[in-house]
Scaffold this motif. Structure first.
Motif, PDB file in Angstrom:
ATOM      1  N   LYS A  25      -9.071  -8.724 -11.153  1.00 25.54           N
ATOM      2  CA  LYS A  25      -8.322  -7.791 -10.308  1.00 25.54           C
ATOM      3  C   LYS A  25      -7.691  -8.534  -9.133  1.00 25.54           C
ATOM      4  CE  LYS A  25     -10.158  -3.608 -11.725  1.00 25.54           C
ATOM      5  NZ  LYS A  25      -9.905  -3.615 -13.134  1.00 25.54           N
ATOM      6  N   VAL A  26      -6.557  -8.004  -8.701  1.00 26.95           N
ATOM      7  CA  VAL A  26      -5.920  -8.414  -7.452  1.00 26.95           C
ATOM      8  C   VAL A  26      -5.556  -7.116  -6.747  1.00 26.95           C
ATOM      9  CG1 VAL A  26      -3.924  -9.530  -6.382  1.00 26.95           C
ATOM     10  CG2 VAL A  26      -4.987 -10.567  -8.395  1.00 26.95           C
ATOM     11  N   ALA A  27      -5.981  -6.987  -5.514  1.00 24.90           N
ATOM     12  CA  ALA A  27      -5.650  -5.796  -4.736  1.00 24.90           C
ATOM     13  C   ALA A  27      -4.733  -6.220  -3.593  1.00 24.90           C
ATOM     14  CB  ALA A  27      -6.907  -5.133  -4.191  1.00 24.90           C
ATOM     15  N   MET A  28      -3.723  -5.403  -3.358  1.00 21.68           N
ATOM     16  CA  MET A  28      -2.824  -5.657  -2.240  1.00 21.68           C
ATOM     17  C   MET A  28      -2.807  -4.434  -1.352  1.00 21.68           C
ATOM     18  SD  MET A  28       0.991  -7.161  -2.193  1.00 21.68           S
ATOM     19  CE  MET A  28       1.488  -8.049  -0.742  1.00 21.68           C
ATOM     20  N   TYR A  29      -3.005  -4.699  -0.063  1.00 17.69           N
ATOM     21  CA  TYR A  29      -3.028  -3.673   0.963  1.00 17.69           C
ATOM     22  C   TYR A  29      -1.823  -3.944   1.845  1.00 17.69           C
ATOM     23  CZ  TYR A  29      -4.909  -1.378   5.221  1.00 17.69           C
ATOM     24  OH  TYR A  29      -5.106  -0.604   6.326  1.00 17.69           O
ATOM     25  N   ALA A  30      -0.874  -3.002   1.913  1.00 24.62           N
ATOM     26  CA  ALA A  30       0.326  -3.200   2.732  1.00 24.62           C
ATOM     27  C   ALA A  30       0.530  -1.982   3.627  1.00 24.62           C
ATOM     28  CB  ALA A  30       1.546  -3.416   1.858  1.00 24.62           C
ATOM     29  N   ARG A  31       0.690  -2.231   4.908  1.00 21.71           N
ATOM     30  CA  ARG A  31       0.892  -1.143   5.868  1.00 21.71           C
ATOM     31  C   ARG A  31       2.366  -1.065   6.241  1.00 21.71           C
ATOM     32  NH1 ARG A  31      -2.614   0.381  11.211  1.00 21.71           N
ATOM     33  NH2 ARG A  31      -1.799   2.493  11.340  1.00 21.71           N
ATOM     34  N   TRP A  32       2.874   0.173   6.284  1.00 23.48           N
ATOM     35  CA  TRP A  32       4.279   0.457   6.589  1.00 23.48           C
ATOM     36  C   TRP A  32       4.367   1.478   7.704  1.00 23.48           C
ATOM     37  CZ3 TRP A  32       8.359  -1.995   4.322  1.00 23.48           C
ATOM     38  CH2 TRP A  32       8.036  -2.835   3.261  1.00 23.48           C
ATOM     39  N   ARG A  33       5.413   1.382   8.503  1.00 18.05           N
ATOM     40  CA  ARG A  33       5.641   2.309   9.618  1.00 18.05           C
ATOM     41  C   ARG A  33       5.743   3.747   9.119  1.00 18.05           C
ATOM     42  NH1 ARG A  33      10.675   0.515  12.630  1.00 18.05           N
ATOM     43  NH2 ARG A  33      11.568   1.127  10.644  1.00 18.05           N
ATOM     44  N   SER A  34       6.347   3.954   7.937  1.00 16.92           N
ATOM     45  CA  SER A  34       6.496   5.304   7.387  1.00 16.92           C
ATOM     46  C   SER A  34       6.700   5.217   5.882  1.00 16.92           C
ATOM     47  CB  SER A  34       7.699   6.015   8.011  1.00 16.92           C
ATOM     48  OG  SER A  34       8.907   5.400   7.581  1.00 16.92           O
ATOM     49  N   ALA A  35       6.515   6.344   5.212  1.00 12.39           N
ATOM     50  CA  ALA A  35       6.781   6.413   3.777  1.00 12.39           C
ATOM     51  C   ALA A  35       8.261   6.155   3.509  1.00 12.39           C
ATOM     52  CB  ALA A  35       6.358   7.776   3.226  1.00 12.39           C
ATOM     53  N   ALA A  36       9.130   6.616   4.400  1.00  7.92           N
ATOM     54  CA  ALA A  36      10.570   6.400   4.225  1.00  7.92           C
ATOM     55  C   ALA A  36      10.905   4.908   4.264  1.00  7.92           C
ATOM     56  CB  ALA A  36      11.352   7.158   5.288  1.00  7.92           C
ATOM     57  N   ASP A  37      10.254   4.165   5.157  1.00 11.25           N
ATOM     58  CA  ASP A  37      10.488   2.713   5.204  1.00 11.25           C
ATOM     59  C   ASP A  37      10.040   2.054   3.914  1.00 11.25           C
ATOM     60  OD1 ASP A  37      11.645   2.484   7.781  1.00 11.25           O
ATOM     61  OD2 ASP A  37       9.658   2.548   8.705  1.00 11.25           O
ATOM     62  N   TYR A  38       8.899   2.463   3.409  1.00 12.49           N
ATOM     63  CA  TYR A  38       8.419   1.902   2.136  1.00 12.49           C
ATOM     64  C   TYR A  38       9.405   2.226   1.018  1.00 12.49           C
ATOM     65  CZ  TYR A  38       5.916   1.269  -2.176  1.00 12.49           C
ATOM     66  OH  TYR A  38       5.579   0.886  -3.450  1.00 12.49           O
ATOM     67  N   ASP A  47      -2.666   9.698  14.515  1.00 12.50           N
ATOM     68  CA  ASP A  47      -1.561  10.650  14.583  1.00 12.50           C
ATOM     69  C   ASP A  47      -0.214   9.987  14.319  1.00 12.50           C
ATOM     70  OD1 ASP A  47      -1.379   9.218  16.909  1.00 12.50           O
ATOM     71  OD2 ASP A  47      -1.415  10.949  18.238  1.00 12.50           O
ATOM     72  N   ASP A  48      -0.216   8.713  13.935  1.00  7.48           N
ATOM     73  CA  ASP A  48       1.066   8.078  13.633  1.00  7.48           C
ATOM     74  C   ASP A  48       1.486   8.403  12.197  1.00  7.48           C
ATOM     75  OD1 ASP A  48      -0.246   6.336  11.857  1.00  7.48           O
ATOM     76  OD2 ASP A  48      -0.296   4.692  13.278  1.00  7.48           O
ATOM     77  N   GLN A  49       2.677   7.989  11.842  1.00  3.91           N
ATOM     78  CA  GLN A  49       3.221   8.277  10.518  1.00  3.91           C
ATOM     79  C   GLN A  49       3.109   7.088   9.567  1.00  3.91           C
ATOM     80  OE1 GLN A  49       4.334  11.389   9.498  1.00  3.91           O
ATOM     81  NE2 GLN A  49       3.245  11.837  11.384  1.00  3.91           N
ATOM     82  N   SER A  50       2.371   6.061   9.978  1.00  2.06           N
ATOM     83  CA  SER A  50       2.256   4.886   9.127  1.00  2.06           C
ATOM     84  C   SER A  50       1.515   5.230   7.840  1.00  2.06           C
ATOM     85  CB  SER A  50       1.560   3.743   9.859  1.00  2.06           C
ATOM     86  OG  SER A  50       0.213   4.041  10.102  1.00  2.06           O
ATOM     87  N   ILE A  51       1.830   4.470   6.813  1.00  2.55           N
ATOM     88  CA  ILE A  51       1.164   4.640   5.528  1.00  2.55           C
ATOM     89  C   ILE A  51       0.662   3.271   5.063  1.00  2.55           C
ATOM     90  CG2 ILE A  51       2.437   6.690   4.812  1.00  2.55           C
ATOM     91  CD1 ILE A  51       3.350   3.670   2.954  1.00  2.55           C
ATOM     92  N   VAL A  52      -0.279   3.323   4.152  1.00  3.99           N
ATOM     93  CA  VAL A  52      -0.813   2.117   3.537  1.00  3.99           C
ATOM     94  C   VAL A  52      -0.622   2.244   2.037  1.00  3.99           C
ATOM     95  CG1 VAL A  52      -2.891   0.755   3.104  1.00  3.99           C
ATOM     96  CG2 VAL A  52      -2.528   1.786   5.348  1.00  3.99           C
ATOM     97  N   MET A  53      -0.019   1.226   1.450  1.00  3.23           N
ATOM     98  CA  MET A  53       0.085   1.153  -0.008  1.00  3.23           C
ATOM     99  C   MET A  53      -1.051   0.246  -0.483  1.00  3.23           C
ATOM    100  SD  MET A  53       2.447   3.035  -1.217  1.00  3.23           S
ATOM    101  CE  MET A  53       2.270   2.465  -2.888  1.00  3.23           C
TER     102      MET A  53
END
Length: 104
Positions: free
Chosen positions: A54-67, A3-9
């Motif tokens: 290939k190189v994959a990068m997984y980055a987690r952010w508190r919110s889409a706005a922060d990203y 239920d948090d607003q975090s996102i993963v790129m």
């Protein structure tokens, strides 16, 4: 479900096998000391495919706005421009729906 607003790129870069380590080094430089200092950054991990293409990068952010605020910062831009000179990538923004850990 979370239920948090975090996102993963998740960015999947395609490179020639001879450029895989070069791209990892470049993304490491961009992340360590620049992106990792941005407000809302939680974590990131780099992954190399075993075939070298290939190189994959997984980055987690508190919110889409922060990203998005980090993307507006000009400091990471030279790294991205250089990466796009010898790779292509497919970015995607995701929300964590389920996470799994080993059963006890």
């Amino acid at each position: 479900m979370t239920d948090d607003q975090s996102i993963v790129m998740i960015n999947v870069f395609t490179v020639s096998p001879g450029d895989q380590d070069r791209l990892v080094d470049l993304l490491t430089s961009a992340t360590s000391g620049v992106v990792d200092q941005a407000p809302g950054f939680i974590s990131a991990a780099l992954h190399k495919s075993v075939d070298g293409t290939k190189v994959a990068m997984y980055a987690r952010w508190r919110s889409a706005a922060d990203y998005e605020a980090m993307r507006a910062d000009p400091r990471p831009l030279p790294y991205l421009k250089e990466a796009l000179g010898f790779s292509t990538f497919e970015p995607g923004m995701y929300r964590v729906e389920r996470a799994f850990s080993p059963s006890v």
